[in-house]
Design a protein around this motif. Structure first.
Motif, PDB file in Angstrom:
ATOM      1  N   THR A  60       0.830  -1.208   0.000  1.00 33.80           N
ATOM      2  CA  THR A  60       0.000   0.000   0.000  1.00 33.80           C
ATOM      3  C   THR A  60       0.861   1.254   0.000  1.00 33.80           C
ATOM      4  N   SER A  61       1.937   1.247   0.767  1.00 34.58           N
ATOM      5  CA  SER A  61       2.824   2.408   0.803  1.00 34.58           C
ATOM      6  C   SER A  61       3.452   2.658  -0.561  1.00 34.58           C
ATOM      7  N   ALA A  62       3.886   1.572  -1.220  1.00 31.52           N
ATOM      8  CA  ALA A  62       4.489   1.719  -2.554  1.00 31.52           C
ATOM      9  C   ALA A  62       3.457   2.243  -3.557  1.00 31.52           C
ATOM     10  N   ARG A  63       2.231   1.743  -3.462  1.00 28.11           N
ATOM     11  CA  ARG A  63       1.177   2.195  -4.374  1.00 28.11           C
ATOM     12  C   ARG A  63       0.855   3.677  -4.145  1.00 28.11           C
ATOM     13  N   LEU A  64       0.744   4.065  -2.883  1.00 27.70           N
ATOM     14  CA  LEU A  64       0.444   5.462  -2.579  1.00 27.70           C
ATOM     15  C   LEU A  64       1.589   6.380  -3.004  1.00 27.70           C
ATOM     16  N   ALA A  65       2.825   5.926  -2.791  1.00 27.53           N
ATOM     17  CA  ALA A  65       3.980   6.722  -3.201  1.00 27.53           C
ATOM     18  C   ALA A  65       3.948   6.983  -4.700  1.00 27.53           C
TER      19      ALA A  65
ATOM     20  N   TRP B 298       2.314  20.583   0.224  1.00 24.31           N
ATOM     21  CA  TRP B 298       1.176  19.775  -0.214  1.00 24.31           C
ATOM     22  C   TRP B 298       0.289  19.460   0.981  1.00 24.31           C
ATOM     23  N   LEU B 299      -1.031  19.464   0.746  1.00 25.45           N
ATOM     24  CA  LEU B 299      -1.995  19.053   1.762  1.00 25.45           C
ATOM     25  C   LEU B 299      -2.865  17.944   1.201  1.00 25.45           C
TER      26      LEU B 299
ATOM     27  N   THR C 233      -5.580  13.309  -3.999  1.00 22.56           N
ATOM     28  CA  THR C 233      -5.412  14.476  -4.859  1.00 22.56           C
ATOM     29  C   THR C 233      -5.029  15.645  -3.956  1.00 22.56           C
ATOM     30  N   ALA C 234      -3.767  15.985  -3.991  1.00 25.18           N
ATOM     31  CA  ALA C 234      -3.243  16.960  -3.025  1.00 25.18           C
ATOM     32  C   ALA C 234      -3.509  18.390  -3.463  1.00 25.18           C
TER      33      ALA C 234
ATOM     34  N   ARG D  91       1.237   6.980  -6.625  1.00 27.03           N
ATOM     35  CA  ARG D  91       0.088   7.819  -6.979  1.00 27.03           C
ATOM     36  C   ARG D  91       0.336   9.289  -6.690  1.00 27.03           C
ATOM     37  N   ILE D  92       1.098   9.591  -5.644  1.00 26.98           N
ATOM     38  CA  ILE D  92       1.319  11.009  -5.311  1.00 26.98           C
ATOM     39  C   ILE D  92       2.633  11.537  -5.889  1.00 26.98           C
TER      40      ILE D  92
END
Length: 426
Positions: free
Chosen positions: A17-22, A82-83, A89-90, A24-25
């Motif tokens: 999940t961390s790799a996927r989120l990294a 970034w927020l 979607t930041a 995506r952002i």
């Protein structure tokens, strides 16, 4: 592995999940961004936190109950670019030019001494704290940490989760403040060590049936009133206490609490300076390995055995005609009165004495302030007596469970607690 409420998330889940989120952002392998994160779901927040930390970037955790406008203000105040507010979607923010690119954990101070300020601690500094914490505080090695406090606060995040993972333990995160659900989790958990706030610990102590005890409790953030301490200690097989501040993290740990003011032995990576006795209390100052001295604005002293003893917040002290009044002394006296469940003493202006003591208290029944006053006359010196006494449904607390006496005083001065209970005239 981390258990969140009734679901267990293994290392593979967080890695994936961390790799996927990294991805995506757009988080780079080595990243110098400053990311503010306010997520409702704890698992999503932790997964993104691990990704940001792995990249060496900076992160500002924001309590999930924070409204958008307030979260945005915090993010800007911390110099974030970034927020993430409940979305991947930041929102892009403008980072000030003088902000360091070094990766840090960003925290907003509680604001008890004024306007909240941003405190940045490097990941190396936090690793040193974790190492010192584990090497010194060995009692929980065979216990299961139960984190019933915000994981966006360093108490829950560092001492609760990161310390447990470093020890090879599986922490249990409880998101709800429902005490009955928390009791259920504690009863199901083998040798639980409960990390929580004084208010929740006090509620649990009152709910536990006669003869039942929690295996271990940890308190932090604010000193327990003596009546609360007695109740919680009686309901805990083991009771621990830790003391710290935003700039230094955890400063001291008491592995066997026998009095509320005994806040612990200073961790070995810090050098303490303070008063030498109760009569000669001084500010608690700690120096880190890098030589930076951190002034806590707390009054205390160090006993011959090394125990650090807390006396008062320097900014909370009330000066009545040149005589010092420590709010905790007043609160302990009031809360010893039968029927009173909580209290906060704070300063109010007085044209004759300069300052006087004001008091808010709560009770399940209506109690005339005159009765409180008469009780105080029997247990306090004349300069300690509260001059303005008001009953409220609940004592105002911050999201982390602390009481800001400065904030309470400001709200009192603004007329928020305008309706004294019948009989308030003194």
């Amino acid at each position: 592995m981390i258990r969140i409420d009734d679901r267990l998330y293994d290392r593979a889940y967080f890695n994936e999940t961390s790799a996927r989120l990294a991805g995506r952002i757009g988080l780079k392998d080595r990243d110098d961004g400053r990311y503010a994160v306010c997520f409702t779901e704890t698992v999503d927040w932790l997964a993104l936190f691990f990704a940001i930390r792995k990249a060496g970037a900076s992160v500002l955790p924001i309590h999930p109950a924070t409204p958008y406008a307030a979260a945005r203000k915090l993010a800007i105040g911390a110099g974030c670019d970034w927020l993430f507010y409940n979305s991947l979607t930041a929102e892009a923010l403008e980072r000030p030019a003088n902000i360091s690119p070094v990766g840090t954990l960003l925290q907003m101070s509680s604001g008890t001494t004024g306007a909240p300020k941003c405190v940045a601690r490097s990941w190396e500094d936090i690793d040193a704290e974790i190492g010192s914490y584990i090497a010194t505080f060995r009692e929980p090695a065979d216990m299961t940490p139960v984190v019933a406090c915000p994981t966006t606060h360093s108490y829950g995040l560092i001492c609760g989760i990161l310390v447990a993972l470093k020890r090879g333990q599986t922490p249990v995160v409880v998101n709800t403040a429902n005490p009955k659900y928390l009791l259920k989790i504690l009863r199901e958990t083998e040798r639980p060590l409960l990390y929580s706030s004084p208010a929740i610990l006090h509620t649990l102590a009152r709910l536990l049936p006669e003869g039942e005890r929690i295996h271990a409790t940890m308190t932090s953030g604010t000193l327990l009133p003596d009546p609360w301490f007695a109740q919680i200690r009686a309901k805990s097989r083991h009771m621990f206490q830790q003391y710290g501040c935003s700039e230094a993290g955890c400063i001291a740990i008491n592995p066997d609490v026998t009095a509320a003011g005994e806040i612990g032995f200073v961790l070995p990576h810090l050098l303490p300076q303070t008063g030498s006795s109760a009569e000669r209390a001084g500010e608690i100052v700690v120096t880190k390995d890098d030589g930076i001295a951190i002034h806590t604005r707390d009054l205390g002293y160090r006993r011959d055995d090394g125990m650090l003893v807390f006396v008062s917040r320097m900014d909370d002290m009330i000066n009545v005609s040149g005589l010092n009044v420590y709010p905790r002394d007043v609160e302990d006296a009031v809360m010893a009165m039968p029927g009173v469940s909580d209290a906060v003493a704070f300063r109010m202006g007085d044209r004759f004495a300069g300052e006087r003591v004001a008091l808010l208290f709560s009770s399940d029944e209506t109690v005339a302030p005159r009765a409180i006053r008469e009780w105080c006359i029997q247990h306090l010196a004349s300069h300690q007596l509260p001059m303005d006494i008001r009953q409220v449904d609940a004592i105002p607390r911050q999201a982390n469970g602390k009481i800001s006496r400065r904030e309470v005083a400001a709200r009192h001065a603004a007329g928020e607690f305008v309706k004294p209970i019948s009989g308030a005239a003194l």
